[in-house]
Write an enzyme that holds these catalytic residues in place. Structure first.
Site, PDB file in Angstrom:
ATOM      1  N   HIS A  50       0.819  -1.210   0.000  1.00  0.00           N
ATOM      2  CA  HIS A  50       0.000   0.000   0.000  1.00  0.00           C
ATOM      3  C   HIS A  50       0.853   1.261   0.000  1.00  0.00           C
ATOM      4  O   HIS A  50       2.047   1.247   0.320  1.00  0.00           O
ATOM      5  CB  HIS A  50      -0.921   0.006   1.224  1.00  0.00           C
ATOM      6  CG  HIS A  50      -0.173   0.011   2.531  1.00  0.00           C
ATOM      7  ND1 HIS A  50       0.404   1.139   3.060  1.00  0.00           N
ATOM      8  CD2 HIS A  50       0.095  -0.987   3.414  1.00  0.00           C
ATOM      9  CE1 HIS A  50       0.996   0.852   4.200  1.00  0.00           C
ATOM     10  NE2 HIS A  50       0.836  -0.443   4.438  1.00  0.00           N
ATOM     11  N   GLU A  97      -2.005  -6.972   7.573  1.00  0.00           N
ATOM     12  CA  GLU A  97      -0.652  -6.925   8.119  1.00  0.00           C
ATOM     13  C   GLU A  97      -0.553  -7.780   9.379  1.00  0.00           C
ATOM     14  O   GLU A  97      -1.565  -8.171   9.978  1.00  0.00           O
ATOM     15  CB  GLU A  97      -0.275  -5.460   8.427  1.00  0.00           C
ATOM     16  CG  GLU A  97       1.116  -5.243   8.993  1.00  0.00           C
ATOM     17  CD  GLU A  97       2.228  -5.723   8.081  1.00  0.00           C
ATOM     18  OE1 GLU A  97       2.397  -6.963   7.978  1.00  0.00           O
ATOM     19  OE2 GLU A  97       2.936  -4.879   7.493  1.00  0.00           O
TER      20      GLU A  97
END
Length: 209
Positions: free
Chosen positions: A9, A82
């Site tokens: 990202h 994550e």
């Protein structure tokens, strides 16, 4: 041959401040949005057949920049999140080092399960790796772009490649909005073809937190 493009990202305010994000849902900042828009044409040129993203907004927003160019929908998968950083989430790394000195030292030394409720690296690799494998299985012979996170992507890729933690520590972290390319065929299996590819060269937070 199936191709996976594993895309980290764009930048967030917590990235910029070295604050531990983990699974906290932190959005992209303006730099991150610009990074995603700049990278999207390069990825669109690869003619992806599908786009998949972590359900955390910083990854989903990154994927949306590519979806806007390709017209493809974005499918989200929570397994692509994550690593969960336990008691460290929301803290600056300097605070982590002060409040959890033993666990922090073990983490910096590469301990796969340093304590403080951090998700063990083995569990992280299995979780993300399973999502990557299922995504590839659903698009045989195609190209899929997967918008995810730095630490999670490294462990998931390592799980696919069969690399242990010591080997993975020799692979540098992905910079924001950079990607890793994996390919799979029936003869050679999974292969790492490129790593940390991207348009913008930028600093990366320690261990892609």
């Amino acid at each position: 041959m199936t191709r996976l493009i594993v895309w980290r990202h764009g930048n967030t305010d917590w990235n910029a401040a070295n604050r531990v994000q983990g699974q906290t849902d932190v959005p992209l900042n303006e730099v991150g949005r610009d990074q995603a828009r700049a990278a999207a044409p390069l990825l669109a040129a690869l003619r992806p057949d599908a786009i998949v993203a972590s359900d955390l907004s910083r990854a989903a927003e990154t994927a949306a920049a590519l979806a806007a160019l390709t017209g493809l929908p974005v499918r989200t998968d929570a397994r692509l999140r994550e690593r969960h950083f336990g008691q460290w989430q929301g803290l600056h790394l300097t605070e982590v080092a002060e409040r959890f000195p033993e666990e922090y030292a073990r983490w910096r030394a590469g301990d796969p399960d340093p304590g403080a409720d951090l998700e063990p690296l083995h569990d992280l690799g299995e979780r993300v790796g399973a999502a990557l494998r299922e995504t590839a299985d659903a698009a045989p012979g195609g190209t899929v772009v997967i918008a995810t996170h730095g630490g999670g992507s490294r462990q998931g890729i390592g799980h696919l490649l069969g690399w242990d933690t010591a080997v993975l520590r020799t692979i540098g972290s992905l910079a924001n909005c950079h990607w890793t390319e994996l390919r799979h065929d029936d003869v050679r299996g999974w292969q790492l073809r490129a790593h940390n590819v991207g348009l913008i060269t930028a600093p990366v937070a320690v261990d892609a937190i």
